[in-house]
Design a protein around this motif. Structure first.
Motif, PDB file in Angstrom:
ATOM      1  N   PHE A 101      44.906  36.555  33.384  1.00  0.00           N
ATOM      2  CA  PHE A 101      44.402  37.612  34.248  1.00  0.00           C
ATOM      3  C   PHE A 101      44.699  37.259  35.702  1.00  0.00           C
ATOM      4  CE2 PHE A 101      41.788  37.821  30.474  1.00  0.00           C
ATOM      5  CZ  PHE A 101      41.533  39.166  30.283  1.00  0.00           C
ATOM      6  N   GLY A 102      44.978  38.258  36.534  1.00  0.00           N
ATOM      7  CA  GLY A 102      45.071  38.028  37.960  1.00  0.00           C
ATOM      8  C   GLY A 102      46.396  38.424  38.565  1.00  0.00           C
ATOM      9  N   SER A 148      44.931  42.490  37.545  1.00  0.00           N
ATOM     10  CA  SER A 148      43.616  42.482  38.182  1.00  0.00           C
ATOM     11  C   SER A 148      43.139  43.907  38.418  1.00  0.00           C
ATOM     12  CB  SER A 148      43.706  41.677  39.480  1.00  0.00           C
ATOM     13  OG  SER A 148      42.461  41.589  40.111  1.00  0.00           O
ATOM     14  N   GLY A 360      34.600  37.088  34.683  1.00  0.00           N
ATOM     15  CA  GLY A 360      35.385  37.537  35.822  1.00  0.00           C
ATOM     16  C   GLY A 360      34.777  38.754  36.482  1.00  0.00           C
ATOM     17  N   MET A 397      37.782  40.375  32.873  1.00  0.00           N
ATOM     18  CA  MET A 397      38.651  40.862  33.946  1.00  0.00           C
ATOM     19  C   MET A 397      39.058  39.673  34.800  1.00  0.00           C
ATOM     20  SD  MET A 397      36.393  44.212  35.035  1.00  0.00           S
ATOM     21  CE  MET A 397      37.738  45.194  35.688  1.00  0.00           C
ATOM     22  N   ALA A 398      39.958  39.907  35.755  1.00  0.00           N
ATOM     23  CA  ALA A 398      40.290  38.850  36.710  1.00  0.00           C
ATOM     24  C   ALA A 398      39.060  38.543  37.560  1.00  0.00           C
ATOM     25  CB  ALA A 398      41.451  39.281  37.597  1.00  0.00           C
ATOM     26  N   GLU A 402      40.411  39.107  43.440  1.00  0.00           N
ATOM     27  CA  GLU A 402      41.782  39.275  42.970  1.00  0.00           C
ATOM     28  C   GLU A 402      42.135  40.752  43.148  1.00  0.00           C
ATOM     29  OE1 GLU A 402      44.081  37.340  41.945  1.00  0.00           O
ATOM     30  OE2 GLU A 402      43.297  35.604  40.896  1.00  0.00           O
ATOM     31  N   ASP A 404      45.033  43.562  42.913  1.00  0.00           N
ATOM     32  CA  ASP A 404      46.297  43.670  42.208  1.00  0.00           C
ATOM     33  C   ASP A 404      47.103  44.847  42.751  1.00  0.00           C
ATOM     34  OD1 ASP A 404      48.342  43.743  40.432  1.00  0.00           O
ATOM     35  OD2 ASP A 404      47.103  43.732  38.636  1.00  0.00           O
ATOM     36  N   LYS A 407      47.783  47.843  40.128  1.00  0.00           N
ATOM     37  CA  LYS A 407      46.745  48.651  39.470  1.00  0.00           C
ATOM     38  C   LYS A 407      46.986  50.129  39.746  1.00  0.00           C
ATOM     39  CE  LYS A 407      43.559  48.408  43.359  1.00  0.00           C
ATOM     40  NZ  LYS A 407      44.491  47.744  44.246  1.00  0.00           N
TER      41      LYS A 407
END
Length: 408
Positions: A101-102, A148, A360, A397-398, A402, A404, A407
């Protein structure tokens, strides 16, 4: 009809003025047949999220957006909630460690896939060897990573049956982002890998004639990114099923940032859906709520209103608070935030009270920043029917902070 017609834009649910302004702008730009807003709409880049624009012979890379083919997959397992509840914390620990994740993450598990022999990679070869090699390497490294933002891997309990479902939500990662930015660069006369100037959220959509060489190349590249996103969601689902020691007997897989060639009213059109789920009669969709809300499996109805929606529906609950409003402004030097409206304690209490084991996530993804999913679904009762209601029991989740760029 349940929708309003506001200056030529068909609007389901309560209109958000900033998103409606964007939809009106889209409706005035290019060969537009119809612009629409689903009930989960909110402001996006160039085309609102939850927005649908139907074009005659044109395609919009900015309308599709940077997370090409972001989508949802859900599978029903052979397990019941009593099978996983005693060890749920340990299962969520395993998922959070095993799945990457991330932002910018590469997969710790190298995944080989027939996708990398797909003939549509020739699109990137035509642009240049450097571009082809860079994007293909990135795609190989990130296949099966989640990213993320609002992207997740969840375990659900089906309301009424207790069956355990596995669900995920993410898209084409860095490969999709560089594809989108590359074609936006080419459309503006810049190099594919060039640095784009600062772009306005409210700028008009970038349009390509589908019959042009650039339009045809983008369409092929977009479809390849779509197949890549599906391969990633398939991989993550298999990995989680393996962790659970489970098998699946039913699946729903759909995407919502894409341009589709469709026929409506006897006319061939391009339907650009950004954060909107296709809902043709009989078509299944997995629509996620927040981590403190239900998610649902839906099916498109054969109805006049569904035809009026160009077979489109919501993709989630819809954001009502921006990330900065919720979490505050980030100071990257001190790695601290200030000015957020939602505290970590508020988020954790809300998620715990809903019975969710959380790994997360930051306050920018807390339940407070989204509408209730049931509210947006009620605006679409004439277009879709709910088949299964899923309650999250584990959300991964991240970590906080974080952000992203891929997204939706």
């Amino acid at each position: 009809m349940a929708y309003q017609n506001i200056e030529g834009v068909r609007v389901w649910g309560q209109p958000q003025e900033d998103a409606l302004m964007q939809a009106k702008m889209c409706a005035r730009t290019g060969n537009v047949i119809q612009a629409l807003l689903m009930a989960d709409h909110h402001k996006g880049y160039s085309q609102p999220i939850g927005g649908v624009v139907v074009y005659d012979g044109q395609i919009s890379p900015s309308g599709v957006g940077y997370d090409i083919a972001c989508g949802n997959k859900a599978v029903r397992t052979n397990l019941h909630v009593e099978d996983v509840k005693p060890g749920l914390a340990q299962l969520m620990d395993q998922i959070s460690r095993h799945i990457s994740f991330g932002v910018g993450r590469v997969n710790q598990i190298k995944v080989d896939h027939e996708l990398f022999d797909d003939p549509d990679w020739k699109v990137y070869e035509a642009i240049g060897r450097k571009e082809h090699d860079q994007l293909k390497t990135l795609a190989r490294n990130q296949l099966g990573t989640v990213g993320s933002g609002n992207h997740f891997v969840d375990l659900f309990e089906e309301v009424g049956t207790g069956r355990v479902w596995v669900g995920n939500h993410f898209g084409s990662r860095g490969f999709g982002h560089k594809t989108a930015s590359g074609f936006l660069n080419l459309a503006a006369g810049r190099d594919f890998l060039g640095k784009a100037p600062g772009e306005s959220m409210d700028q008009p959509p970038v349009l390509l004639e589908l019959s042009s060489e650039l339009g045809e190349m983008y369409y092929r590249a977009m479809k390849l990114a779509g197949r890549y996103a599906y391969a990633g969601r398939d991989f993550v689902t298999r990995e989680v099923l393996s962790i659970l020691g489970a098998e699946s007997d039913f699946e729903v897989h759909n995407h919502h940032n894409f341009a589709w060639k469709e026929t409506h009213g006897g006319k061939d059109v391009i339907v650009v859906r950004k954060g909107a789920t296709p809902s043709a009669p009989g078509q299944l969709g997995f629509i996620g709520g927040s981590m403190g809300d239900i998610s649902v499996i839906v099916r498109g109805k054969d109805s006049a209103e569904n035809r009026e929606s160009y077979y489109s529906t919501v993709h989630g609950a819809g954001r009502i608070m921006s990330r900065t409003q919720a979490a505050g402004k980030m100071n990257w030097k001190t790695r601290s935030r200030s000015g957020g409206q939602i505290s970590t304690r508020q988020m954790l209490d809300a998620v715990r009270d809903f019975g969710v084991e959380l790994r997360g996530a930051g306050t920018d993804e807390s339940p407070f920043v989204y509408r209730k999913l049931q509210e947006v679904l009620e605006a679409h009762t004439e277009t879709i029917e709910v088949l299964h209601v899923l309650k999250p029991i584990g959300v991964c989740m991240a970590g906080a902070d974080e952000f992203d760029p891929y997204k939706d």
